[in-house]
Write an enzyme that holds these catalytic residues in place. Sequence first.
Site, PDB file in Angstrom:
ATOM      1  N   LYS A 177     -12.325  -4.976  10.764  1.00 46.77           N
ATOM      2  CA  LYS A 177     -13.045  -3.975   9.949  1.00 46.77           C
ATOM      3  C   LYS A 177     -14.458  -3.761  10.506  1.00 46.77           C
ATOM      4  O   LYS A 177     -14.950  -2.632  10.555  1.00 46.77           O
ATOM      5  CB  LYS A 177     -13.085  -4.435   8.494  1.00 46.77           C
ATOM      6  CG  LYS A 177     -11.701  -4.436   7.844  1.00 46.77           C
ATOM      7  CD  LYS A 177     -11.691  -5.211   6.540  1.00 46.77           C
ATOM      8  CE  LYS A 177     -10.290  -5.205   5.920  1.00 46.77           C
ATOM      9  NZ  LYS A 177     -10.153  -6.132   4.795  1.00 46.77           N
ATOM     10  N   VAL A 237       0.836  -1.216   0.000  1.00 43.30           N
ATOM     11  CA  VAL A 237       0.000   0.000   0.000  1.00 43.30           C
ATOM     12  C   VAL A 237       0.870   1.266   0.000  1.00 43.30           C
ATOM     13  O   VAL A 237       0.570   2.239  -0.703  1.00 43.30           O
ATOM     14  CB  VAL A 237      -0.990  -0.016   1.191  1.00 43.30           C
ATOM     15  CG1 VAL A 237      -1.881   1.217   1.165  1.00 43.30           C
ATOM     16  CG2 VAL A 237      -1.842  -1.272   1.162  1.00 43.30           C
ATOM     17  N   LYS A 287      -5.781  -1.760  10.365  1.00 44.73           N
ATOM     18  CA  LYS A 287      -7.083  -2.129  10.951  1.00 44.73           C
ATOM     19  C   LYS A 287      -6.970  -2.909  12.260  1.00 44.73           C
ATOM     20  O   LYS A 287      -7.729  -2.671  13.193  1.00 44.73           O
ATOM     21  CB  LYS A 287      -7.921  -2.900   9.935  1.00 44.73           C
ATOM     22  CG  LYS A 287      -7.239  -4.148   9.403  1.00 44.73           C
ATOM     23  CD  LYS A 287      -7.277  -4.206   7.903  1.00 44.73           C
ATOM     24  CE  LYS A 287      -6.076  -5.007   7.436  1.00 44.73           C
ATOM     25  NZ  LYS A 287      -6.138  -5.421   6.065  1.00 44.73           N
ATOM     26  N   ASP A 333      -9.458 -10.490  10.050  1.00 40.17           N
ATOM     27  CA  ASP A 333      -9.363  -9.250   9.276  1.00 40.17           C
ATOM     28  C   ASP A 333     -10.761  -8.629   9.114  1.00 40.17           C
ATOM     29  O   ASP A 333     -10.957  -7.427   9.327  1.00 40.17           O
ATOM     30  CB  ASP A 333      -8.722  -9.556   7.912  1.00 40.17           C
ATOM     31  CG  ASP A 333      -8.578  -8.321   7.061  1.00 40.17           C
ATOM     32  OD1 ASP A 333      -7.651  -7.535   7.324  1.00 40.17           O
ATOM     33  OD2 ASP A 333      -9.394  -8.119   6.148  1.00 40.17           O
TER      34      ASP A 333
END
Length: 422
Positions: free
Chosen positions: A217, A33, A117, A213
């Site tokens: 979120k 990213v 996150k 994950d």
Amino acid sequence: MTASSSNINNSTPYSPNMTDNKIRIGLFGFGTVGQGVYQILDKAKNSHAEIKHICVRDINKQRNIHPREGLLTDNASDIFDDPDINLIVELVDNADASYQIVTTALRRGIPVVSGSKAMIARHLPELIELQHTHHTALLYDASSCGSIPVIRNLEEYYDNDLLLEVKGILNGSSNYILSRVFDHGEDYADALHRAQTLGFAESDPSFDIEGYDALFKLIIITVHALGSYVAPEDIFTCGISNIHDADIQYAREKGAKIKLVAQVAKVSDEAFTMFVMPELVEKSKYIYSVDDEYNGVVIRGECYDRQFMFGKGAGGLPTASSILSDIMARLHHYRYEYKKMTYLDRPIYTTDIDVRVYIRYSDTDVPAALQFNKIIELHLTEQSNYLIGEIPLRRLIEHRDLFSAPDVFIANIPVFFIDRDN
Ligand code: HSE
């Protein structure tokens, strides 16, 4: 990452230098990213934002993308002690280092954009407090659903009490794996390996396939949807690693697909529930057609029924586009206000609701251990058994260890908790 507390000077007071209306970024992390952010800012020739330093753990590591001369550093102080830097972008793949960087920045009043996150979901109450105390901002739209602007929409547009449910596919890797296995007959392990090489999966892919994950979120989404924070250990979370041909066969016979779904839903005017688990998704549902690494989020509310957001939820450039959106939001001094957290009639979290589930197992003690309220179907064969039954969510949490046994697979069969105006 050298951004440990040891080489961060906490004493220097900070006042954001925004006099020329330009964002000058100190970037921590240059993985998938981070490189995407660098590429986007370079490609867009964005005159309102520039990267001044990129702090990495290993400056000599071989990289596909080579930043301009002089940008890379392995010394966090190059960022923290540069008075020109008015935004920190934190994209570090290590929750502890990420926590150090973000809390240090916030304590010094430096605004932060983060995509971490796991760290955010675990520390959100403290991070909110730090933002208030130090009059600064932490933006993290990229932490949930990659390129889909879920957080800011929940925060701003859905700033009312009509919201009944937010539900969807929040993890691209597991969805990619399920799509390859379901629609292309690929082997589970091959599909997982491909998700890793394509850059969707976490460095520890068990976070993707075991549902954590999606859980992280969901926790973040819930704060912005309903104004309530629930800690990860209090939420039932089960992933897809135990899926078997028999489950795929069962879903096909019912005209359904199995997807890993995270949901938060009001169950009454006073209470809400939330969980992450595989779901038997019928053809008529929006998320049935969400395949590969795509994410899809359904927002249901009183008066407007359902709305659907769809887009790439993983990958360097899609996630970086969300980071860029947060960077540009800081140009206008945007910050989350967490308005719903101050509402007096916030719903309370409950696990005291019945869910309807499909469970495949080979150990015949599973139904007895779980003590279903109601068994609707029961199939016993020599190879394996399955049942459809109704059970309190709290009991699934109490017996969560049962679902790590490789011969047990659970999938939610959705029921309406509140059926209003629909
Ligand atoms: N591993 C994550 C996913 C990356 O697959 O969705 C984006 O958060």
